[in-house]
Design a protein around this motif. Sequence first.
Motif, PDB file in Angstrom:
ATOM      1  N   GLY A 147       0.792  -1.229   0.000  1.00  0.00           N
ATOM      2  CA  GLY A 147       0.000   0.000   0.000  1.00  0.00           C
ATOM      3  C   GLY A 147       0.825   1.281   0.000  1.00  0.00           C
ATOM      4  N   PRO A 148       1.865   1.385   0.838  1.00  0.00           N
ATOM      5  CA  PRO A 148       2.669   2.606   0.863  1.00  0.00           C
ATOM      6  C   PRO A 148       3.471   2.861  -0.414  1.00  0.00           C
ATOM      7  CG  PRO A 148       2.928   1.408   2.922  1.00  0.00           C
ATOM      8  CD  PRO A 148       2.191   0.507   1.966  1.00  0.00           C
ATOM      9  N   THR A 149       3.579   1.875  -1.296  1.00  0.00           N
ATOM     10  CA  THR A 149       4.315   2.077  -2.547  1.00  0.00           C
ATOM     11  C   THR A 149       3.454   2.728  -3.632  1.00  0.00           C
ATOM     12  OG1 THR A 149       3.806  -0.093  -3.549  1.00  0.00           O
ATOM     13  CG2 THR A 149       5.709   0.018  -2.040  1.00  0.00           C
ATOM     14  N   ALA A 150       2.149   2.830  -3.393  1.00  0.00           N
ATOM     15  CA  ALA A 150       1.236   3.363  -4.413  1.00  0.00           C
ATOM     16  C   ALA A 150       1.561   4.813  -4.774  1.00  0.00           C
ATOM     17  CB  ALA A 150      -0.219   3.238  -3.964  1.00  0.00           C
ATOM     18  N   LYS A 151       1.662   5.675  -3.795  1.00  0.00           N
ATOM     19  CA  LYS A 151       1.891   7.095  -4.094  1.00  0.00           C
ATOM     20  C   LYS A 151       3.231   7.335  -4.792  1.00  0.00           C
ATOM     21  CE  LYS A 151      -2.090   8.399  -2.490  1.00  0.00           C
ATOM     22  NZ  LYS A 151      -3.183   8.772  -3.367  1.00  0.00           N
ATOM     23  N   PRO A 152       4.335   6.702  -4.342  1.00  0.00           N
ATOM     24  CA  PRO A 152       5.594   6.870  -5.094  1.00  0.00           C
ATOM     25  C   PRO A 152       5.496   6.341  -6.528  1.00  0.00           C
ATOM     26  CG  PRO A 152       6.058   6.050  -2.893  1.00  0.00           C
ATOM     27  CD  PRO A 152       4.561   6.001  -3.073  1.00  0.00           C
ATOM     28  N   LEU A 153       4.768   5.248  -6.741  1.00  0.00           N
ATOM     29  CA  LEU A 153       4.584   4.719  -8.088  1.00  0.00           C
ATOM     30  C   LEU A 153       3.808   5.715  -8.945  1.00  0.00           C
ATOM     31  CD1 LEU A 153       4.744   2.514 -10.249  1.00  0.00           C
ATOM     32  CD2 LEU A 153       2.711   1.487  -9.200  1.00  0.00           C
ATOM     33  N   ILE A 154       2.764   6.278  -8.397  1.00  0.00           N
ATOM     34  CA  ILE A 154       1.976   7.280  -9.123  1.00  0.00           C
ATOM     35  C   ILE A 154       2.856   8.478  -9.478  1.00  0.00           C
ATOM     36  CG2 ILE A 154       0.075   8.943  -8.868  1.00  0.00           C
ATOM     37  CD1 ILE A 154      -1.309   6.634  -7.156  1.00  0.00           C
ATOM     38  N   GLN A 155       3.684   8.917  -8.559  1.00  0.00           N
ATOM     39  CA  GLN A 155       4.585  10.043  -8.829  1.00  0.00           C
ATOM     40  C   GLN A 155       5.593   9.691  -9.924  1.00  0.00           C
ATOM     41  OE1 GLN A 155       4.281  13.240  -7.827  1.00  0.00           O
ATOM     42  NE2 GLN A 155       2.365  12.406  -7.024  1.00  0.00           N
ATOM     43  N   ARG A 156       6.059   8.444  -9.936  1.00  0.00           N
ATOM     44  CA  ARG A 156       6.985   8.010 -10.988  1.00  0.00           C
ATOM     45  C   ARG A 156       6.292   8.052 -12.353  1.00  0.00           C
ATOM     46  NH1 ARG A 156       9.593   2.093 -11.365  1.00  0.00           N
ATOM     47  NH2 ARG A 156       7.710   1.762 -10.162  1.00  0.00           N
ATOM     48  N   LEU A 157       5.023   7.610 -12.414  1.00  0.00           N
ATOM     49  CA  LEU A 157       4.270   7.653 -13.673  1.00  0.00           C
ATOM     50  C   LEU A 157       4.035   9.089 -14.127  1.00  0.00           C
ATOM     51  CD1 LEU A 157       1.626   4.847 -12.997  1.00  0.00           C
ATOM     52  CD2 LEU A 157       3.779   4.667 -14.281  1.00  0.00           C
ATOM     53  N   ILE A 158       3.791   9.974 -13.177  1.00  0.00           N
ATOM     54  CA  ILE A 158       3.640  11.399 -13.504  1.00  0.00           C
ATOM     55  C   ILE A 158       4.961  11.933 -14.060  1.00  0.00           C
ATOM     56  CG2 ILE A 158       3.291  13.699 -12.503  1.00  0.00           C
ATOM     57  CD1 ILE A 158       1.192  12.334 -10.630  1.00  0.00           C
ATOM     58  N   GLY A 159       6.077  11.531 -13.457  1.00  0.00           N
ATOM     59  CA  GLY A 159       7.391  11.947 -13.939  1.00  0.00           C
ATOM     60  C   GLY A 159       7.698  11.449 -15.343  1.00  0.00           C
ATOM     61  N   MET A 160       7.006  10.390 -15.760  1.00  0.00           N
ATOM     62  CA  MET A 160       7.174   9.833 -17.104  1.00  0.00           C
ATOM     63  C   MET A 160       6.195  10.467 -18.101  1.00  0.00           C
ATOM     64  SD  MET A 160       7.530   5.804 -15.964  1.00  0.00           S
ATOM     65  CE  MET A 160       7.424   5.158 -17.634  1.00  0.00           C
ATOM     66  N   GLY A 161       5.462  11.478 -17.650  1.00  0.00           N
ATOM     67  CA  GLY A 161       4.544  12.182 -18.543  1.00  0.00           C
ATOM     68  C   GLY A 161       3.071  11.897 -18.315  1.00  0.00           C
ATOM     69  N   GLY A 162       2.751  11.058 -17.344  1.00  0.00           N
ATOM     70  CA  GLY A 162       1.356  10.745 -17.040  1.00  0.00           C
ATOM     71  C   GLY A 162       0.731  11.805 -16.163  1.00  0.00           C
ATOM     72  N   GLY A 163      -0.556  11.655 -15.917  1.00  0.00           N
ATOM     73  CA  GLY A 163      -1.263  12.594 -15.066  1.00  0.00           C
ATOM     74  C   GLY A 163      -2.431  11.928 -14.374  1.00  0.00           C
ATOM     75  N   THR A 164      -2.915  12.583 -13.343  1.00  0.00           N
ATOM     76  CA  THR A 164      -4.066  12.079 -12.590  1.00  0.00           C
ATOM     77  C   THR A 164      -5.258  13.013 -12.680  1.00  0.00           C
ATOM     78  OG1 THR A 164      -3.305  13.111 -10.543  1.00  0.00           O
ATOM     79  CG2 THR A 164      -2.615  10.831 -10.938  1.00  0.00           C
ATOM     80  N   THR A 165      -5.038  14.166 -13.237  1.00  0.00           N
ATOM     81  CA  THR A 165      -6.123  15.137 -13.389  1.00  0.00           C
ATOM     82  C   THR A 165      -7.014  14.722 -14.544  1.00  0.00           C
ATOM     83  OG1 THR A 165      -4.675  16.887 -12.582  1.00  0.00           O
ATOM     84  CG2 THR A 165      -6.687  17.570 -13.748  1.00  0.00           C
ATOM     85  N   PRO A 166      -8.307  14.563 -14.285  1.00  0.00           N
ATOM     86  CA  PRO A 166      -9.208  14.164 -15.371  1.00  0.00           C
ATOM     87  C   PRO A 166      -9.173  15.177 -16.522  1.00  0.00           C
ATOM     88  CG  PRO A 166     -10.292  13.931 -13.256  1.00  0.00           C
ATOM     89  CD  PRO A 166      -8.998  14.658 -13.008  1.00  0.00           C
ATOM     90  N   LEU A 167      -9.014  14.658 -17.739  1.00  0.00           N
ATOM     91  CA  LEU A 167      -9.047  15.497 -18.933  1.00  0.00           C
ATOM     92  C   LEU A 167     -10.470  15.710 -19.392  1.00  0.00           C
ATOM     93  CD1 LEU A 167      -6.082  13.860 -20.870  1.00  0.00           C
ATOM     94  CD2 LEU A 167      -6.041  15.940 -19.495  1.00  0.00           C
ATOM     95  N   THR A 168     -11.307  14.676 -19.225  1.00  0.00           N
ATOM     96  CA  THR A 168     -12.736  14.746 -19.544  1.00  0.00           C
ATOM     97  C   THR A 168     -13.479  13.846 -18.590  1.00  0.00           C
ATOM     98  OG1 THR A 168     -12.686  12.866 -21.060  1.00  0.00           O
ATOM     99  CG2 THR A 168     -12.322  15.042 -22.031  1.00  0.00           C
ATOM    100  N   GLN A 169     -14.765  14.031 -18.499  1.00  0.00           N
ATOM    101  CA  GLN A 169     -15.584  13.153 -17.683  1.00  0.00           C
ATOM    102  C   GLN A 169     -16.899  12.916 -18.394  1.00  0.00           C
ATOM    103  OE1 GLN A 169     -15.311  13.918 -13.623  1.00  0.00           O
ATOM    104  NE2 GLN A 169     -16.608  12.233 -13.034  1.00  0.00           N
ATOM    105  N   SER A 170     -17.283  11.650 -18.515  1.00  0.00           N
ATOM    106  CA  SER A 170     -18.526  11.304 -19.191  1.00  0.00           C
ATOM    107  C   SER A 170     -19.710  11.766 -18.357  1.00  0.00           C
ATOM    108  CB  SER A 170     -18.631   9.798 -19.401  1.00  0.00           C
ATOM    109  OG  SER A 170     -17.597   9.360 -20.239  1.00  0.00           O
ATOM    110  N   GLN A 171     -20.819  11.979 -19.034  1.00  0.00           N
ATOM    111  CA  GLN A 171     -22.046  12.385 -18.353  1.00  0.00           C
ATOM    112  C   GLN A 171     -22.791  11.176 -17.846  1.00  0.00           C
ATOM    113  OE1 GLN A 171     -22.772  15.715 -17.995  1.00  0.00           O
ATOM    114  NE2 GLN A 171     -20.776  16.011 -18.870  1.00  0.00           N
TER     115      GLN A 171
END
Length: 138
Positions: A114-138
């Motif tokens: 569980g504690p490895t989740a946030k560092p993994l997410i940060q690594r993916l962001i560092g590779m150009g990913g994001g967590t901010t929704p670009l769009t959301q379906s209705q």
Amino acid sequence: MHALTAVAGALALSAGMTLAGMALADGGVTVQLPDVSGLSADQAKALIAELANVNVITSNCPGYEVTDGEWTLITGTGDKLADKLGLDATTYDRSYYGPAFKLLDDPEACDRIGPTAKPLIQRLIGMGGGTTPLTQSQ
């Protein structure tokens, strides 16, 4: 309960789609996915295993939940890596999600992974990913 959770997780996984570097999760959140093109096959296999483990743990362990955007980043990147490795859905599930769901039999897995989740997410962001929704379906 874990068997039911495993089925729900597999269904949720199969509901995600990867299109042109973006992922659409069940529920309609789209996020930017990281660039994985430069990863070797060994690096891709290690990352996809880590993503599957983190997905299962954050989906099943209280206190380690992730946001919809983070979940989409994790699962979308896993799908993108599966494509890169030429894995069909059955092989992907058997090779990576099967072992990940077995972690739920280990009473220490939640607190170990569980504690490895946030560092993994940060690594993916560092590779150009994001967590901010670009769009959301209705």
